[in-house]
Design a protein around this motif. Sequence first.
Motif, PDB file in Angstrom:
ATOM      1  N   TYR A  21       0.823  -1.203   0.000  1.00 54.06           N
ATOM      2  CA  TYR A  21       0.000   0.000   0.000  1.00 54.06           C
ATOM      3  C   TYR A  21       0.863   1.263   0.000  1.00 54.06           C
ATOM      4  CZ  TYR A  21      -3.720  -3.234   1.344  1.00 54.06           C
ATOM      5  OH  TYR A  21      -4.607  -4.279   1.392  1.00 54.06           O
ATOM      6  N   ARG A  22       1.996   1.234   0.722  1.00 55.27           N
ATOM      7  CA  ARG A  22       2.877   2.408   0.769  1.00 55.27           C
ATOM      8  C   ARG A  22       3.359   2.793  -0.612  1.00 55.27           C
ATOM      9  NH1 ARG A  22       5.714  -0.041   5.330  1.00 55.27           N
ATOM     10  NH2 ARG A  22       7.312  -0.607   3.840  1.00 55.27           N
ATOM     11  N   VAL A  23       3.706   1.809  -1.442  1.00 60.61           N
ATOM     12  CA  VAL A  23       4.238   2.099  -2.776  1.00 60.61           C
ATOM     13  C   VAL A  23       3.197   2.806  -3.631  1.00 60.61           C
ATOM     14  CG1 VAL A  23       5.069   1.060  -4.914  1.00 60.61           C
ATOM     15  CG2 VAL A  23       5.952   0.261  -2.741  1.00 60.61           C
ATOM     16  N   VAL A  24       1.972   2.285  -3.669  1.00 53.15           N
ATOM     17  CA  VAL A  24       0.959   2.919  -4.521  1.00 53.15           C
ATOM     18  C   VAL A  24       0.550   4.279  -3.974  1.00 53.15           C
ATOM     19  CG1 VAL A  24       0.089   0.782  -5.553  1.00 53.15           C
ATOM     20  CG2 VAL A  24      -0.969   1.631  -3.474  1.00 53.15           C
ATOM     21  N   VAL A  25       0.495   4.434  -2.650  1.00 53.59           N
ATOM     22  CA  VAL A  25       0.173   5.741  -2.055  1.00 53.59           C
ATOM     23  C   VAL A  25       1.252   6.748  -2.430  1.00 53.59           C
ATOM     24  CG1 VAL A  25       0.028   6.998   0.134  1.00 53.59           C
ATOM     25  CG2 VAL A  25      -1.269   4.890  -0.181  1.00 53.59           C
ATOM     26  N   ASN A  26       2.511   6.340  -2.340  1.00 50.43           N
ATOM     27  CA  ASN A  26       3.598   7.240  -2.698  1.00 50.43           C
ATOM     28  C   ASN A  26       3.529   7.642  -4.170  1.00 50.43           C
ATOM     29  OD1 ASN A  26       6.151   8.638  -2.308  1.00 50.43           O
ATOM     30  ND2 ASN A  26       7.035   7.011  -3.522  1.00 50.43           N
ATOM     31  N   LEU A  27       3.359   6.681  -5.059  1.00 50.27           N
ATOM     32  CA  LEU A  27       3.310   6.998  -6.483  1.00 50.27           C
ATOM     33  C   LEU A  27       2.111   7.864  -6.827  1.00 50.27           C
ATOM     34  CD1 LEU A  27       4.409   3.588  -8.049  1.00 50.27           C
ATOM     35  CD2 LEU A  27       5.738   5.694  -7.909  1.00 50.27           C
ATOM     36  N   TYR A  28       0.977   7.611  -6.192  1.00 52.51           N
ATOM     37  CA  TYR A  28      -0.250   8.339  -6.522  1.00 52.51           C
ATOM     38  C   TYR A  28      -0.249   9.753  -5.935  1.00 52.51           C
ATOM     39  CZ  TYR A  28      -5.224   9.164  -7.316  1.00 52.51           C
ATOM     40  OH  TYR A  28      -6.429   9.677  -7.737  1.00 52.51           O
ATOM     41  N   TYR A  29       0.048   9.860  -4.639  1.00 54.62           N
ATOM     42  CA  TYR A  29      -0.077  11.159  -3.979  1.00 54.62           C
ATOM     43  C   TYR A  29       1.188  12.006  -4.001  1.00 54.62           C
ATOM     44  CZ  TYR A  29      -4.621   9.709  -2.331  1.00 54.62           C
ATOM     45  OH  TYR A  29      -5.925   9.311  -2.285  1.00 54.62           O
ATOM     46  N   TYR A  30       2.355  11.383  -3.947  1.00 52.84           N
ATOM     47  CA  TYR A  30       3.585  12.156  -3.881  1.00 52.84           C
ATOM     48  C   TYR A  30       4.254  12.337  -5.238  1.00 52.84           C
ATOM     49  CZ  TYR A  30       3.026  11.535   1.116  1.00 52.84           C
ATOM     50  OH  TYR A  30       2.522  11.549   2.381  1.00 52.84           O
ATOM     51  N   GLU A  31       4.117  11.358  -6.107  1.00 53.50           N
ATOM     52  CA  GLU A  31       4.735  11.444  -7.431  1.00 53.50           C
ATOM     53  C   GLU A  31       3.727  11.831  -8.512  1.00 53.50           C
ATOM     54  OE1 GLU A  31       7.938  11.384  -7.675  1.00 53.50           O
ATOM     55  OE2 GLU A  31       8.249  10.718  -5.612  1.00 53.50           O
ATOM     56  N   ASP A  32       2.458  11.963  -8.153  1.00 49.18           N
ATOM     57  CA  ASP A  32       1.385  12.414  -9.050  1.00 49.18           C
ATOM     58  C   ASP A  32       1.190  11.549 -10.290  1.00 49.18           C
ATOM     59  OD1 ASP A  32       0.569  14.566  -7.464  1.00 49.18           O
ATOM     60  OD2 ASP A  32       2.146  15.849  -8.291  1.00 49.18           O
ATOM     61  N   TYR A  33       1.294  10.250 -10.118  1.00 55.11           N
ATOM     62  CA  TYR A  33       0.992   9.335 -11.220  1.00 55.11           C
ATOM     63  C   TYR A  33      -0.478   8.946 -11.167  1.00 55.11           C
ATOM     64  CZ  TYR A  33       5.760   8.537 -12.778  1.00 55.11           C
ATOM     65  OH  TYR A  33       7.021   8.689 -13.310  1.00 55.11           O
ATOM     66  N   SER A  34      -1.050   8.704 -12.328  1.00 55.99           N
ATOM     67  CA  SER A  34      -2.430   8.241 -12.396  1.00 55.99           C
ATOM     68  C   SER A  34      -2.473   6.749 -12.102  1.00 55.99           C
ATOM     69  CB  SER A  34      -3.013   8.510 -13.787  1.00 55.99           C
ATOM     70  OG  SER A  34      -2.386   7.673 -14.739  1.00 55.99           O
ATOM     71  N   VAL A  35      -3.674   6.247 -11.847  1.00 60.43           N
ATOM     72  CA  VAL A  35      -3.841   4.815 -11.595  1.00 60.43           C
ATOM     73  C   VAL A  35      -3.347   4.011 -12.797  1.00 60.43           C
ATOM     74  CG1 VAL A  35      -5.578   3.008 -11.244  1.00 60.43           C
ATOM     75  CG2 VAL A  35      -5.726   5.134  -9.954  1.00 60.43           C
ATOM     76  N   LYS A  36      -3.665   4.483 -13.983  1.00 64.02           N
ATOM     77  CA  LYS A  36      -3.246   3.790 -15.199  1.00 64.02           C
ATOM     78  C   LYS A  36      -1.725   3.728 -15.313  1.00 64.02           C
ATOM     79  CE  LYS A  36      -4.132   3.798 -20.171  1.00 64.02           C
ATOM     80  NZ  LYS A  36      -4.894   4.415 -21.257  1.00 64.02           N
ATOM     81  N   GLU A  37      -1.050   4.839 -15.002  1.00 64.85           N
ATOM     82  CA  GLU A  37       0.413   4.881 -15.074  1.00 64.85           C
ATOM     83  C   GLU A  37       1.042   3.975 -14.013  1.00 64.85           C
ATOM     84  OE1 GLU A  37       1.164   9.418 -16.683  1.00 64.85           O
ATOM     85  OE2 GLU A  37       0.608   9.122 -14.587  1.00 64.85           O
ATOM     86  N   ILE A  38       0.471   3.979 -12.814  1.00 61.96           N
ATOM     87  CA  ILE A  38       0.993   3.123 -11.742  1.00 61.96           C
ATOM     88  C   ILE A  38       0.842   1.661 -12.134  1.00 61.96           C
ATOM     89  CG2 ILE A  38       0.715   2.418  -9.326  1.00 61.96           C
ATOM     90  CD1 ILE A  38      -0.238   5.314  -8.772  1.00 61.96           C
ATOM     91  N   ALA A  39      -0.309   1.316 -12.699  1.00 60.84           N
ATOM     92  CA  ALA A  39      -0.550  -0.064 -13.127  1.00 60.84           C
ATOM     93  C   ALA A  39       0.486  -0.496 -14.162  1.00 60.84           C
ATOM     94  CB  ALA A  39      -1.963  -0.203 -13.688  1.00 60.84           C
ATOM     95  N   LYS A  40       0.804   0.396 -15.064  1.00 60.34           N
ATOM     96  CA  LYS A  40       1.798   0.079 -16.095  1.00 60.34           C
ATOM     97  C   LYS A  40       3.193  -0.070 -15.484  1.00 60.34           C
ATOM     98  CE  LYS A  40       3.515   1.706 -20.545  1.00 60.34           C
ATOM     99  NZ  LYS A  40       3.472   2.764 -21.543  1.00 60.34           N
ATOM    100  N   ILE A  41       3.546   0.824 -14.575  1.00 61.68           N
ATOM    101  CA  ILE A  41       4.859   0.789 -13.940  1.00 61.68           C
ATOM    102  C   ILE A  41       5.037  -0.480 -13.115  1.00 61.68           C
ATOM    103  CG2 ILE A  41       6.291   1.880 -12.149  1.00 61.68           C
ATOM    104  CD1 ILE A  41       5.136   4.590 -13.153  1.00 61.68           C
TER     105      ILE A  41
END
Length: 160
Positions: A110-130
């Motif tokens: 959960y920490r990884v997705v929270v960091n990417l979404y809220y701190y790195e400003d990636y979209s859900v789609k971008e996080i899923a791809k990464i």
Amino acid sequence: MTHDEYVEDVKRYSDMVFRIALHSCANKEDAEDILQNVFLKLLQNKKNFNSEEHKKSWLIRVTVNECHSLFKSPWRSRRQSLESITHFLAAQQEEVSDLFYAVMELPEKYRVVVNLYYYEDYSVKEIAKILKMNESSIQTRLMRARGILKKKMKGVLNYE
């Protein structure tokens, strides 16, 4: 890649890589090791990137992979407590928020997705791809993380 390009990439992306590693392993020393390994792999990388966004995504993916490799290593059983990381960050910042403590207590997935979404400003789609996951899995993890954070922050923020 020239020396100047490499130095520029290290300056540009080292904070991001360190934050992702720190959120993942909750240990400053491990995060520094991961940071070093990621940029060593960038230096050894022979392929050209299509764009800066492609390079950034590659660095995030390598960082996440390095974090996973660290958790598989046999010496990983020696862990530092959450208090050690918060004391380090408290020394760097005058005030560490209760929200930061709550996020650091989340399970790693959960920490990884929270960091990417809220701190790195990636979209859900971008996080899923990464992370090479389904978008619905990312959304589920974000929803569960928000639920956990809401429960933890209920008393702190008088949140109903």
